[in-house]
Design a protein around this motif. Structure first.
Motif, mmCIF file in Angstrom:
data_model
loop_
_atom_site.group_PDB
_atom_site.id
_atom_site.type_symbol
_atom_site.label_atom_id
_atom_site.label_comp_id
_atom_site.label_asym_id
_atom_site.label_seq_id
_atom_site.Cartn_x
_atom_site.Cartn_y
_atom_site.Cartn_z
ATOM 1 N N ARG A 95 -2.034 0.598 0.979
ATOM 2 C CA ARG A 95 -2.482 -0.319 1.672
ATOM 3 C C ARG A 95 -4.152 0.058 1.868
ATOM 4 N N ASN A 112 -2.170 -9.135 2.040
ATOM 5 C CA ASN A 112 -1.947 -7.810 1.937
ATOM 6 C C ASN A 112 -1.022 -7.557 2.963
ATOM 7 N N GLU A 113 -1.241 -6.628 4.071
ATOM 8 C CA GLU A 113 0.063 -6.098 5.255
ATOM 9 C C GLU A 113 0.077 -7.424 5.614
ATOM 10 N N PHE A 121 5.864 -2.146 -0.063
ATOM 11 C CA PHE A 121 4.919 -1.081 0.055
ATOM 12 C C PHE A 121 5.730 0.316 0.236
#
Length: 217
Positions: A95, A112-113, A121
């Protein structure tokens, strides 16, 4: 007398020394590996970026990157790929934001997240092949009207599956954009650009072929 240059390297240096392994010429989508077991992964198109993270990687095949490579030696036929190594590698998306893109995003950006599920992940193992030769950027394989462009990279890194998360590991909000780009189809990357030589060599070969057809008719 000119100073002699040591062209000896290892497969590890071929993997880690390039700043980026690129899917496309820009590059909008890329991966990199550092000797300390970290690296980067980026997935995007034009001005949009959906993945920009640091990765952690671990070699699963002992000694697979130890072999020596003479970068000063040119193969007689560079159109035939030389296999440098086949190995298994574990890659984990973190992350941590891609260090070169930290200041690129705002709080509401879908990246990303915010674009990926928790499963994206988790550590994943890939079977990889590292080759030397002459290669065009892999993105050209998806272009309907391919321009005449000679191979211009001397190394190719190919995975059994894409290091980008598969469709099911994208959040609903980010899935439409991912489907347009089909990042999960990006399994090959290139590095070691050789300038215009690849283009000119291909152009000369094409011209020679055309001339041979004319004179032979």
């Amino acid at each position: 007398m000119p100073e002699s240059r040591d062209t000896k390297a290892t497969v590890l240096s071929v993997l880690c020394d390039p700043e980026l392994w690129s899917w496309d010429e820009r590059p909008f989508s890329s991966i990199s590996f550092s000797r300390d077991g970290t690296g980067t992964l980026r997935a995007g198109a034009e001005l949009s970026v959906f993945i920009a993270v640091e990765i952690e990687w671990k070699l699963k095949t002992s000694g697979a990157l130890d072999a020596s490579v003479d970068l000063g030696h040119k193969a007689k036929d560079s159109s035939v790929a030389q296999q440098l190594s086949v190995f298994d590698v574990e890659i984990t998306l973190t992350r941590r934001v891609h260090p070169l893109l930290k200041d690129h995003f705002q709080d509401g950006d879908l990246v990303n997240e915010k674009a990926l599920t928790e499963a994206a992940f988790l550590p994943k193992t890939f079977h990889a092949r590292l080759e030397r030769g002459r290669f065009a950027e892999p993105a050209l394989s998806l272009t309907k009207e391919q321009p005449f462009r000679g191979p211009k990279y001397q190394f190719r890194l190919a995975f059994d599956k894409s290091p980008f998360p598969p469709r099911k590991e994208w959040m609903e909000e980010g899935r439409f954009a991912a489907e347009q780009c089909r990042f999960w189809d990006c399994r090959e990357f290139v590095a070691g650009e050789v300038g215009k030589d690849g283009f000119m060599s291909a152009l000369v070969q094409k011209a020679k072929g055309s001339l041979a057809n004319i004179t032979g008719s």
